[in-house]
Every structure is written in C-alpha cells, then in structure tokens.
Design a protein around this motif. Sequence first.
Motif, PDB file in Angstrom:
ATOM      1  N   GLY A   1      21.910 -74.356  61.982  1.00 52.82           N
ATOM      2  CA  GLY A   1      21.693 -75.542  61.154  1.00 52.82           C
ATOM      3  C   GLY A   1      22.904 -75.874  60.310  1.00 52.82           C
ATOM      4  O   GLY A   1      23.876 -75.125  60.241  1.00 52.82           O
ATOM      5  N   PHE A   2      22.833 -77.041  59.686  1.00 49.60           N
ATOM      6  CA  PHE A   2      23.965 -77.496  58.865  1.00 49.60           C
ATOM      7  C   PHE A   2      24.169 -76.547  57.683  1.00 49.60           C
ATOM      8  O   PHE A   2      23.255 -75.848  57.245  1.00 49.60           O
ATOM      9  N   LEU A   3      25.379 -76.535  57.172  1.00 45.92           N
ATOM     10  CA  LEU A   3      25.748 -75.594  56.124  1.00 45.92           C
ATOM     11  C   LEU A   3      25.495 -76.177  54.733  1.00 45.92           C
ATOM     12  O   LEU A   3      25.714 -77.355  54.497  1.00 45.92           O
ATOM     13  N   ILE A   4      25.037 -75.302  53.828  1.00 46.25           N
ATOM     14  CA  ILE A   4      24.700 -75.700  52.464  1.00 46.25           C
ATOM     15  C   ILE A   4      25.583 -74.920  51.498  1.00 46.25           C
ATOM     16  O   ILE A   4      25.842 -73.720  51.700  1.00 46.25           O
ATOM     17  N   ASN A   5      26.051 -75.581  50.460  1.00 44.11           N
ATOM     18  CA  ASN A   5      26.853 -74.925  49.435  1.00 44.11           C
ATOM     19  C   ASN A   5      26.175 -73.643  48.980  1.00 44.11           C
ATOM     20  O   ASN A   5      24.982 -73.628  48.685  1.00 44.11           O
ATOM     21  N   VAL A   6      26.933 -72.556  48.909  1.00 44.36           N
ATOM     22  CA  VAL A   6      26.342 -71.241  48.678  1.00 44.36           C
ATOM     23  C   VAL A   6      25.669 -71.139  47.307  1.00 44.36           C
ATOM     24  O   VAL A   6      24.598 -70.528  47.172  1.00 44.36           O
ATOM     25  N   LYS A   7      26.270 -71.726  46.268  1.00 41.79           N
ATOM     26  CA  LYS A   7      25.652 -71.656  44.944  1.00 41.79           C
ATOM     27  C   LYS A   7      24.325 -72.405  44.921  1.00 41.79           C
ATOM     28  O   LYS A   7      23.325 -71.915  44.387  1.00 41.79           O
ATOM     29  N   PHE A   8      24.328 -73.600  45.517  1.00 38.31           N
ATOM     30  CA  PHE A   8      23.099 -74.402  45.570  1.00 38.31           C
ATOM     31  C   PHE A   8      22.039 -73.675  46.378  1.00 38.31           C
ATOM     32  O   PHE A   8      20.861 -73.604  45.976  1.00 38.31           O
ATOM     33  N   ALA A   9      22.441 -73.107  47.523  1.00 35.77           N
ATOM     34  CA  ALA A   9      21.485 -72.415  48.389  1.00 35.77           C
ATOM     35  C   ALA A   9      20.859 -71.231  47.674  1.00 35.77           C
ATOM     36  O   ALA A   9      19.632 -71.070  47.674  1.00 35.77           O
ATOM     37  N   TRP A  10      21.689 -70.388  47.051  1.00 35.59           N
ATOM     38  CA  TRP A  10      21.154 -69.218  46.354  1.00 35.59           C
ATOM     39  C   TRP A  10      20.203 -69.619  45.237  1.00 35.59           C
ATOM     40  O   TRP A  10      19.134 -69.029  45.062  1.00 35.59           O
TER      41      TRP A  10
END
Length: 265
Positions: free
Chosen positions: A53-62
């Motif tokens: 799947g598409f990639l999500i900013n790591v800070k936002f994802a966490w």
Amino acid sequence: MDAILKFIFSSEAEELYILDCLAYCMIIMALLTFVTLLFENVPYGRYATTRYGFLINVKFAWFVQELPAFFVPVFLVFFTSASRTSHLPNQLLLCMYFCHYVQRSLIYPFLIRGGKSTPFASFALAFVFCIYNGYLQTRYLSHYAEYPSGWVTHPAFILGGLLWLFGWLINVHSDHILRNLRQPGETGYKIPRGGLFEFISGANFFGEIMEWAGFALAGNSVHSLAFAIFTMVVLASRAVAHHKWYLTKFEDYPKSRKALVPFVF
C-alpha cells in the motif's frame, strides 16, 4: 458507553465469554503470524515497500495507529461501570498498561527522528490491533478480573511487576539510543551502541517482550498471556531480521552480539 455495551452484549456472562474467545483468537493469530514471518519480514521501517500500500509519514502513522490503545481503554475505565477498578491488583495492572501506551502513543511518535514511511497495510493492521487489544486487556481488568486477597504480595505478581518495570526501562532507554544514533542532518544507518545493544541487536524488542511477559505473569489470565505471546512472536521476528540485516550491512558489526537474548540467541 455502558448503553453501547449493553446493546452489543445480552449479559455480562456473554461479554466475558467473548473476551475469552478474543484471547484465544489472539493466540491463534500469533501462531499464524509466526508461520507467516518465517517467509516475510514485517513491512515497516527499513523493510517498507509499496507492495503493501501507499506510504504514510512515520510520525503520523505511529501517532494515529497507537491512539486506540490509549483512548479505547480511557473510555472503558472512566466512562463505563468499571466495577473492578477499586481493587489494588487491577489498578496496578491497568497502570502498567497505561504507562506503556501513554509513552508509546502520546510521546514516542513526536520523538522520532527521520524514519522510513509506513505502508498502509502495516498502519491499518496496527490500528485494528490496538482497538482489539485495548478493549481486551482493559475491559477484562477493569470489569471482570478477580484476584485473591493479597495477590499483590504473591511472588508471581511481584516478579511480574519487576519484569514489567525493567522491561519498560530497557525499552525506553533503547529507543533513546536509537533516536540519537544520527546527529541533526545526518542520514543512513549506524551501529547502535550502549545499554543492552552491547549484547543484542534487538534491545528495544527484548525490553518490550519482557514488559508484557511480566504483565502476563502478574495478570495471571489468558487475556494477558495472549498479548505476551503475540508480542513475543512479532518482536522476536523483528529482532532476528534486524540482526541479519546488521551483519550484512556492516562488516565491523560485533560478532559476539546475539539477536534477542544476551549470550543465548
């Protein structure tokens, strides 16, 4: 919140039965995950790929994926008839749970430096798991778990509590070491040094496994045990993958280091 639970479950006996089923399902999921991870790394961080799947900013994802692990328990403890929260063993176990997830959901994401983006599949699965496990652990402890008189002085509770505390400290300290490997503006990977990283590649994973093993020992239930087993399966796989990656990436990587358990494995 009580009205919602009463709408979903016809009785407390039915809800407790469902909680038991969810715990056993988590153990089955852990076994299936173990088999899957023999062939595929968890797709996050250095193993991230758009195949999931598409990639999500790591800070936002966490931040977003961990939030249910905090907010679902908050609602269950403070906005339902949580009849067991007046009992000391339940209070202490809930404190262990909240201590971890306050740090993990409200503090840790904002301390991340750099970091690879997270594939949507990993993000979505983590989000669902945090809802699932947040409900399972907190609802059982806040409303159903009954412990014998003097349980907090029982050797199992004392040892479990100490394991949880040392595991939490190791986990937080190891994350601090990893965050500070790079100076501002630097990119790329470095060999982690200090703390338990002198002995194992997965010091942060070892700490979290220890946390939830202690939680399970002190909690003395299939619900806490299921969480500990699932955590061990996922994080042990990550530790092994990281160890192999470090050995391949760095020619000077300390050969005496083990993957997860000092001097053993």
